[in-house]
Design a protein around this motif. Structure first.
Motif, PDB file in Angstrom:
ATOM      1  N   THR A  49      38.759 -17.632  23.454  1.00 56.17           N
ATOM      2  CA  THR A  49      38.045 -17.176  22.269  1.00 56.17           C
ATOM      3  C   THR A  49      36.560 -17.259  22.569  1.00 56.17           C
ATOM      4  O   THR A  49      36.072 -18.280  23.074  1.00 56.17           O
ATOM      5  CB  THR A  49      38.396 -18.051  21.046  1.00 56.17           C
ATOM      6  N   PRO A  51      32.952 -17.688  21.221  1.00 56.61           N
ATOM      7  CA  PRO A  51      32.290 -18.151  19.995  1.00 56.61           C
ATOM      8  C   PRO A  51      31.394 -17.056  19.400  1.00 56.61           C
ATOM      9  O   PRO A  51      30.886 -16.198  20.124  1.00 56.61           O
ATOM     10  CB  PRO A  51      31.442 -19.341  20.472  1.00 56.61           C
ATOM     11  N   THR A  52      31.185 -17.133  18.095  1.00 54.61           N
ATOM     12  CA  THR A  52      30.323 -16.146  17.442  1.00 54.61           C
ATOM     13  C   THR A  52      28.881 -16.256  17.920  1.00 54.61           C
ATOM     14  O   THR A  52      28.122 -15.301  17.828  1.00 54.61           O
ATOM     15  CB  THR A  52      30.362 -16.303  15.911  1.00 54.61           C
ATOM     16  N   SER A  53      28.518 -17.401  18.475  1.00 54.77           N
ATOM     17  CA  SER A  53      27.142 -17.616  18.925  1.00 54.77           C
ATOM     18  C   SER A  53      26.892 -17.122  20.345  1.00 54.77           C
ATOM     19  O   SER A  53      25.795 -17.288  20.880  1.00 54.77           O
ATOM     20  CB  SER A  53      26.811 -19.113  18.863  1.00 54.77           C
ATOM     21  N   GLN A  75      40.707  -9.150  20.150  1.00 48.93           N
ATOM     22  CA  GLN A  75      40.900  -9.441  18.732  1.00 48.93           C
ATOM     23  C   GLN A  75      42.359  -9.761  18.404  1.00 48.93           C
ATOM     24  O   GLN A  75      42.877  -9.339  17.375  1.00 48.93           O
ATOM     25  CB  GLN A  75      40.390  -8.298  17.848  1.00 48.93           C
ATOM     26  N   LYS A 145      33.923  -8.724  22.224  1.00 43.33           N
ATOM     27  CA  LYS A 145      33.489  -9.054  20.870  1.00 43.33           C
ATOM     28  C   LYS A 145      33.302 -10.558  20.714  1.00 43.33           C
ATOM     29  O   LYS A 145      34.170 -11.348  21.082  1.00 43.33           O
ATOM     30  CB  LYS A 145      34.506  -8.567  19.844  1.00 43.33           C
ATOM     31  N   SER A 146      32.191 -10.927  20.131  1.00 44.52           N
ATOM     32  CA  SER A 146      31.935 -12.328  19.795  1.00 44.52           C
ATOM     33  C   SER A 146      32.814 -12.720  18.616  1.00 44.52           C
ATOM     34  O   SER A 146      33.138 -11.896  17.768  1.00 44.52           O
ATOM     35  CB  SER A 146      30.466 -12.518  19.428  1.00 44.52           C
ATOM     36  N   GLY A 147      33.222 -13.981  18.595  1.00 41.31           N
ATOM     37  CA  GLY A 147      34.048 -14.474  17.506  1.00 41.31           C
ATOM     38  C   GLY A 147      35.471 -13.946  17.546  1.00 41.31           C
ATOM     39  O   GLY A 147      36.176 -13.998  16.545  1.00 41.31           O
ATOM     40  N   ALA A 148      35.905 -13.426  18.692  1.00 40.64           N
ATOM     41  CA  ALA A 148      37.247 -12.851  18.809  1.00 40.64           C
ATOM     42  C   ALA A 148      37.997 -13.498  19.967  1.00 40.64           C
ATOM     43  O   ALA A 148      37.398 -13.934  20.943  1.00 40.64           O
ATOM     44  CB  ALA A 148      37.163 -11.344  19.035  1.00 40.64           C
ATOM     45  N   SER A 149      39.322 -13.522  19.833  1.00 42.74           N
ATOM     46  CA  SER A 149      40.178 -14.019  20.907  1.00 42.74           C
ATOM     47  C   SER A 149      40.631 -12.851  21.770  1.00 42.74           C
ATOM     48  O   SER A 149      40.928 -11.778  21.259  1.00 42.74           O
ATOM     49  CB  SER A 149      41.404 -14.734  20.330  1.00 42.74           C
ATOM     50  N   ARG A 174      23.477 -15.427  20.931  1.00 39.00           N
ATOM     51  CA  ARG A 174      23.246 -14.370  19.936  1.00 39.00           C
ATOM     52  C   ARG A 174      22.201 -14.820  18.952  1.00 39.00           C
ATOM     53  O   ARG A 174      22.028 -15.921  18.651  1.00 39.00           O
ATOM     54  CB  ARG A 174      24.539 -14.050  19.206  1.00 39.00           C
TER      55      ARG A 174
END
Length: 174
Positions: A49, A51-53, A75, A145-149, A174
């Motif tokens: 995954t 991270p969103t950061s 995703q 994509k950030s925040g995605a598995s 980010r």
């Protein structure tokens, strides 16, 4: 770009591409795994995954000694990777103490496969046994994509497939 002095005092400019810059900054990492897939239903997977950061630019290499299919699924939901072994992410700048924000795991048999659902297939490649050492593919770099598995899956299409996956990536906050 940085200005350098040559051996006779002349100046010159040194430039780096983005990949070299990531290595120099200590934000480039690599993992690899291999397995002998004994039946045509065995798989080798890397799951993680982002991270969103973190923004991650990845390059994927796959090798198979027999026919196989490489698939990248982004995703995915309900990713369970507890069965996998944690892959050691090596920083490509051996002087850097930076640690990756991504923790990939891998597995290499049908019985130990990850569980997940859904997702979007963003790449599929067919590999074959076109040379004595097997066939290799390298996917051109992509930004995941950030925040995605994401799951990278190498599925054997024949018995006794020697398979390997290499994942190289660089991270930017980010």
């Amino acid at each position: 770009m940085s200005q350098q002095r040559g051996v006779f005092g002349t100046t010159y400019e040194m430039t780096f591409d983005a990949g070299q810059d990531a290595i120099i900054r200590g934000t480039a990492y690599e993992i690899s795994t291999r397995a002998t897939l004994t039946t045509s239903s065995d798989i080798l997977e890397i799951g993680f995954t982002i991270p969103t950061s973190v923004a991650a630019y990845v390059v994927i290499e796959a090798t198979a000694s027999t026919i196989a299919t490489l698939t990248v699924i982004e995703q995915v939901t309900s990713l369970v990777i507890a069965a996998g072994a944690v892959a050691v992410a090596y920083n490509q700048n051996r002087n850097s103490a930076s640690v990756s924000g991504i923790t990939p795991k891998f597995t290499g048999k049908t019985g130990a496969a990850f569980t997940y659902s859904g997702g979007t297939v963003i790449s599929t490649r067919q590999l074959g046994a076109n040379s004595p050492g097997g066939d290799a593919q390298a996917l051109p770099g992509i930004v995941l994509k950030s925040g995605a598995s994401t799951v990278i899956r190498l599925a054997s299409g024949a018995n006794t497939c020697d398979a390997a996956l290499v994942l190289r990536w660089c991270e930017d906050p980010r």
